[in-house]
Design a protein around this motif. Structure first.
Motif, PDB file in Angstrom:
ATOM      1  N   LEU A   1       0.827  -1.199   0.000  1.00  0.00           N
ATOM      2  CA  LEU A   1       0.000   0.000   0.000  1.00  0.00           C
ATOM      3  C   LEU A   1       0.863   1.252   0.000  1.00  0.00           C
ATOM      4  O   LEU A   1       0.580   2.226  -0.699  1.00  0.00           O
TER       5      LEU A   1
ATOM      6  N   PHE B   1      -1.728  -4.792  -4.595  1.00  0.00           N
ATOM      7  CA  PHE B   1      -2.143  -4.706  -3.193  1.00  0.00           C
ATOM      8  C   PHE B   1      -3.429  -5.485  -2.940  1.00  0.00           C
ATOM      9  O   PHE B   1      -3.520  -6.262  -1.979  1.00  0.00           O
TER      10      PHE B   1
ATOM     11  N   VAL C   1      -9.810   0.886   0.847  1.00  0.00           N
ATOM     12  CA  VAL C   1      -8.884   1.310  -0.202  1.00  0.00           C
ATOM     13  C   VAL C   1      -9.537   1.159  -1.566  1.00  0.00           C
ATOM     14  O   VAL C   1      -9.410   2.033  -2.435  1.00  0.00           O
TER      15      VAL C   1
END
Length: 229
Positions: free
Chosen positions: A123, A146, A165
């Motif tokens: 990340l 990721f 995210v």
């Protein structure tokens, strides 16, 4: 926030092109309503903060489940807790090797923590693309790396980190494209809290405003010299 925006001049609002915020859906909704022409940017500090919180949660959970107790100073995962939260580039090769080997030799606890640590670093590598002129292929490959690692990790906390995210990817991509953040406003907010804490709170709002303004504009005003007698 919407109430405050409604009191500001329309011409001033039209000049705002970017708004850097933490990952708050309430703030994002308010910005989209009050400043529909502005681009929302996710502040990278808060994204990394989520990753560090995830690591601490994984460490506590695995220790409790496998050892049946809270962490102790003699546990390898407890000894490595601070290095796990540090950036990889801030660790020397010896420090990194000591952390990695100690956790790798600890079995399930260590291997789970290292898997979560790799997710955190993936990340960070994604966010590090900001202001590097990375092409669209690099920017597109980094979140895929990721998210794939997070999905394959089979660690609940890592998958929980991947969810926001993924939801906030347009705002994170805006940070990568622009590099904008709200570090300065966060720093000012921290100074204001420190001033209030040192004063044991304020009962006079005007006095609080003047004191915080004095502290936060000290650099702009320059060094204050004492009178020469």
């Amino acid at each position: 926030m919407l109430a405050w925006l409604s009191t500001t001049p329309l011409e001033w609002r039209k000049k705002i092109r970017y708004v850097a915020i933490d990952m708050s859906t309430t703030y994002r909704a308010a910005v989209r309503i009050g400043l529909p022409h502005a681009t929302v940017v996710a502040d990278h500090f808060h994204v990394v903060q989520l990753a560090n919180k995830m690591l601490s949660m994984v460490r506590r959970r695995t220790t409790a489940e496998i050892r049946g107790r809270r962490g102790r100073a003699s546990d390898p995962e407890w000894k490595a807790r601070r290095r796990l939260l540090r950036n990889r580039e801030d660790l020397t090769d010896d420090q990194f090797a000591a952390m990695w080997n100690a956790l790798l030799g600890e079995g399930t606890i260590g291997q789970t923590l290292l898997t979560a640590w790799i997710a955190k670093e993936n990340l960070r590598n994604l966010l590090a693309l900001a202001r590097t002129g990375a092409d669209r292929h690099q920017v597109g490959h980094a979140p895929w790396k990721f998210l794939t690692w997070s999905a394959d990790s089979d660690i609940p906390e890592v998958r929980q980190l991947a969810a926001p995210v993924d939801r906030w990817w347009p705002e994170i991509e805006a940070f990568i494209d622009t590099g904008h953040h709200n570090a300065r406003s966060e720093g000012i907010n921290r100074v204001i809290k420190l001033v209030a804490r040192a004063a044991f709170g304020f009962r006079n709002a005007e006095n609080q405003r003047l004191r915080t303004r004095c502290v936060t504009t000290r650099r702009a005003r320059g060094h204050l010299r004492t009178a020469q007698l």
